[in-house]
Design a protein around this motif. Structure first.
Motif, PDB file in Angstrom:
ATOM      1  N   UNK B 253       0.814  -1.217   0.000  1.00 17.13           N
ATOM      2  CA  UNK B 253       0.000   0.000   0.000  1.00 17.13           C
ATOM      3  C   UNK B 253       0.850   1.271   0.000  1.00 17.13           C
ATOM      4  N   UNK B 254       1.987   1.234   0.716  1.00 14.83           N
ATOM      5  CA  UNK B 254       2.758   2.469   0.806  1.00 14.83           C
ATOM      6  C   UNK B 254       3.325   2.883  -0.547  1.00 14.83           C
ATOM      7  N   UNK B 256       1.549   2.611  -3.343  1.00 11.16           N
ATOM      8  CA  UNK B 256       0.424   3.345  -3.934  1.00 11.16           C
ATOM      9  C   UNK B 256       0.396   4.768  -3.377  1.00 11.16           C
ATOM     10  N   UNK B 257       0.625   4.898  -2.072  1.00 13.83           N
ATOM     11  CA  UNK B 257       0.687   6.235  -1.467  1.00 13.83           C
ATOM     12  C   UNK B 257       1.757   7.066  -2.166  1.00 13.83           C
ATOM     13  N   UNK B 259       3.033   6.741  -5.120  1.00 17.21           N
ATOM     14  CA  UNK B 259       2.623   7.119  -6.479  1.00 17.21           C
ATOM     15  C   UNK B 259       1.577   8.218  -6.438  1.00 17.21           C
ATOM     16  N   UNK B 260       0.643   8.098  -5.497  1.00 13.53           N
ATOM     17  CA  UNK B 260      -0.432   9.091  -5.396  1.00 13.53           C
ATOM     18  C   UNK B 260       0.127  10.475  -5.077  1.00 13.53           C
ATOM     19  N   UNK B 261       1.304  10.503  -4.425  1.00 14.26           N
ATOM     20  CA  UNK B 261       1.902  11.796  -4.107  1.00 14.26           C
ATOM     21  C   UNK B 261       2.445  12.480  -5.352  1.00 14.26           C
ATOM     22  N   UNK B 271      13.294   5.409  -3.563  1.00 15.80           N
ATOM     23  CA  UNK B 271      13.106   6.035  -2.265  1.00 15.80           C
ATOM     24  C   UNK B 271      12.213   5.206  -1.349  1.00 15.80           C
ATOM     25  N   UNK B 272      11.260   4.485  -1.931  1.00 11.90           N
ATOM     26  CA  UNK B 272      10.290   3.796  -1.086  1.00 11.90           C
ATOM     27  C   UNK B 272      10.407   2.276  -1.109  1.00 11.90           C
ATOM     28  N   UNK B 275      14.455   0.729  -0.067  1.00 12.63           N
ATOM     29  CA  UNK B 275      14.845   0.731   1.357  1.00 12.63           C
ATOM     30  C   UNK B 275      14.087  -0.310   2.190  1.00 12.63           C
ATOM     31  N   UNK B 276      12.850  -0.593   1.813  1.00 15.63           N
ATOM     32  CA  UNK B 276      12.094  -1.598   2.547  1.00 15.63           C
ATOM     33  C   UNK B 276      12.534  -3.015   2.219  1.00 15.63           C
TER      34      UNK B 276
END
Lengths: 333, 355
Positions: B253-254, B256-257, B259-261, B271-272, B275-276
């Motif tokens: 989900x994060x 999608x967040x 991308x939505x930004x 960046x997202x 790192x995870x």
């Protein structure tokens, strides 16, 4: 001008599932629109479609006019510019919508910097303000998501959605997975922020009671279509579509002792979007279906002042129990 | 439906439940937790090192072969001379006495004297270590960078043509024995084959007689084939681990967040997502770092590279017990140290670890 105008939106996933089938919605600034429906009715797909966030291979047609500009016709660069700055989404922050390895302050500041709304120092300041606005201390900006409670994470999600002062906020199940007390607080917070900043709000939920309480207007979705639309209170209390009626009956009303002893659910499962029933897609579960419903698709029709419902019975109130099917069901536990 | 509730009122009911413990100072709390985590990891590493010390002594005494017989090399020697040798090496003492002697010296940093080189083990090791690090370090940097670069892109375009080609190629190379690939490269590019002239030296680290820049170029020339062999065989593992870790994050989900930004696709990835997905890759990187010290016995032997791997091979064939023990201990210690370092770094990369 209308803030958001959705015309005949259709979304079909790569596998052939028709998740949204011709939805029309419109919303003015300062207005709150609720979208209700069961899991799988296409309401979350609708939310993602508004900012073109659906996976590659998904076919989308129709029009999504945001401040008069069609999102579906934009180049990707324009879409990215509209994302968050024009319209933002409050995801279910209590779960996994925040990135676990970044500090929440950085996550809130990220879109501010991306859309060049402020300098790094300005973004930091704004982040602190946003956090305080949603009722968290500015110092919490250095916390990681796992250090916050579900309710706090949801507040962060809301603060983040407001980071770029968008005109439209889409809230997708913003209170699901929160306990009832926190849920009420979050709803009040969203209401307050929307009325303060004259935003448009599209709130998506399966909980009709929540939507009726928060929104001005309500659209009930079933199998990818809006089957009922109207002023929130009226739709909740006196639905004209049998599905809307079943949905509002599914939630107990506080203070209404009679409803406590007569819980009513809707039998059956929502239809499979890749194999929809003929005619009115609701007919297999409908307690008041006529023979014609099996073959004839039902369009939205007038059902009162500024109200529409996609049902043959929409003109009047839906026929009340007394039908054989209804009685048979209530006698079996 | 009143919107009058002020944020402070809201916080008053929501806050205390969770804000309670954090008010006492989240910083201090997390620091204590981190120190406890570090102490646990260091303690574990110390226990492992002791276990290696003990194992290295007994393990190699199980190898068949008599060091003294090797040393005398088939010459006629009297029983008296043999006994003298045994006495010199301390092999006449009871096993437990040899063991306590070995442990006592090891704790002071003395790993004994090599039977075959008649030199302190520690000198032999420090002599060969830089050569090994030059080879394995160069290869490590290259295969790690290559593996992560291709791995992240493969996962991001999962199922695409380049993903399938790259994953297939990496798996194939990963399955090839390094000595076989090394020999093949020597035959094709050093000996020369058909139209291909002998481009590279067949082995060793230098041709001799060069100085300064010419020396550097000469060593680099010798370095190419063994490095290519190592990179080809090793990069697949990093690629596959990175790819599968990132694939696990893909539907999150994060993202999608993000991308939505309005973030560009490559920023969402870098960046997202990355790192995870980093932890399994970081684990592997540190394991590989530990292995760079252990060298690569097969490749060093095939290319006659004067490193620790080649030394280990020579020591094993005697068996040169002090040298084998010393090398084994150094190899194992390197892996343990690197793993511990990885454990200490995790909490900095992922805030959820170790709290």
């Amino acid at each position: 001008m209308t803030l958001l105008e959705v015309r005949n939106l259709e979304v079909t996933y790569a596998g052939g599932a028709a998740a949204v089938r011709g939805v029309d919605l419109s919303l003015d600034a300062g207005q709150k629109l609720g979208v209700a429906g069961e899991s799988g009715c296409g309401k979350s797909t609708l939310a993602l479609a508004l900012l073109r966030l659906l996976p590659a291979g998904t076919r989308t047609s129709g029009e999504i006019l945001l401040d008069g500009e069609d999102v579906l016709k934009m180049k990707w660069g324009q879409v990215r510019a509209v994302r968050w700055a024009g319209a933002s989404i409050v995801f279910q922050g209590a779960m996994h919508s925040l990135n676990a390895v970044h500090r929440i302050g950085d996550q809130i500041a990220e879109p501010i910097l991306l859309h060049k709304k402020a300098t790094p120092a300005g973004a930091r300041k704004k982040t602190g303000e946003l956090l305080e606005h949603v009722g968290l201390p500015a110092a919490r900006a250095s916390a990681y998501p796992h250090e916050l409670s579900g309710g706090q994470r949801q507040r962060v999600m809301i603060a983040m959605a407001l980071a770029c002062d968008p005109r439209l906020v889409i809230a997708d199940e913003p209170t699901t997975a929160l306990d009832v007390m926190i849920q009420a607080q979050i709803l009040r917070l969203i209401e307050q922020l929307v009325s303060e900043q004259d935003l448009g709000l599209v709130m998506i939920s399966h909980d009709l009671a929540v939507l009726a309480d928060t929104c001005d207007r309500l659209a009930v979705m079933y199998a990818g279509r809006v089957v009922e639309e109207g002023p929130a209170r009226q739709v909740y209390e006196d639905a004209r579509h049998p599905y809307g009626k079943a949905l509002s009956a599914a939630f107990p009303r506080i203070g209404d002792t009679a409803s406590r002893f007569a819980p009513r659910g809707l039998p059956g499962d929502p239809p499979d979007p890749s194999a929809l029933p003929s005619g009115c897609t609701f007919h297999p579960r409908c307690p008041v279906a006529l023979d014609s419903c099996i073959t004839e698709d039902q369009e939205l029709r007038d059902a009162g002042t500024a109200r529409w419902a996609a049902c043959v019975h929409a003109g009047a109130s839906v026929p009340q129990p007394g039908s054989p099917a209804e009685e048979a069901r209530s006698s079996t536990p | 439906m009143t919107a009058e509730a002020t944020p402070s009122l809201v916080e008053a009911t929501d806050g205390p439940a969770q804000a309670g413990p954090s008010v006492r100072g989240p910083r201090a709390r997390t620091r204590t937790a981190y120190l406890r985590y570090v102490a646990g990891k260091l303690g574990g590493a110390a226990v492992s090192l002791l276990a290696v010390l003990v194992t290295s002594f007994f393990l190699f005494r199980l190898i068949p072969g008599d060091p003294v017989k090797y040393m005398t090399g088939g010459r006629q020697v009297s029983a008296e001379q043999l006994a003298n040798y045994r006495k010199e090496f301390g092999l006449d003492l009871p096993m437990w006495e040899q063991f306590t002697d070995y442990c006592g010296k090891a704790l002071t940093g003395d790993l004994g004297t090599s039977y075959q080189f008649r030199a302190p083990v520690i000198d032999k090791i420090t002599e060969a270590l830089p050569n090994t690090l030059l080879l394995t370090g160069t290869a490590f940097v290259l295969y790690t960078a290559l593996g992560i670069f291709i791995g992240t892109r493969s996962a991001w375009r999962n199922g695409g043509l380049s993903d399938r080609v790259n994953t297939g190629l990496a798996l194939t190379l990963y399955s090839i024995p390094s000595f076989w690939l090394g020999l093949l490269l020597i035959i094709v590019f050093s000996v020369g084959m058909g139209p291909i002239p002998g481009l590279f030296p067949t082995g060793g680290m230098e041709s001799g007689g060069n100085e300064g820049f010419a020396y550097v170029m000469d060593v680099a020339h010798h370095l190419i084939l063994p490095v290519v062999t190592l990179v080809a065989v090793e990069y697949g593992q990093t690629l596959l681990v990175t790819r599968s870790a990132l694939l696990d994050e893909m539907g999150s989900d994060y993202l999608t967040t993000a991308r939505a930004k309005g973030l560009r696709d490559d920023l969402v990835r870098r960046r997202h997502a990355v790192p995870n997905a980093l932890l399994p890759t970081v684990t592997l990187i540190f394991i590989n770092l530990g292995r760079t010290v252990a060298g690569v016995i097969l490749v060093e032997t095939v290319f006659s590279w004067p490193g620790l791997g080649g030394l280990f091979y020579q020591a094993l064939s005697v068996p040169d017990l002090p040298l084998v023990q010393g090398l084994f201990f150094v190899f194992a210690a390197a892996v343990i140290v690197m793993n511990t370092l990885a454990d200490l770094i995790y909490p900095l990369l992922d805030p959820r670890v170790g709290r």
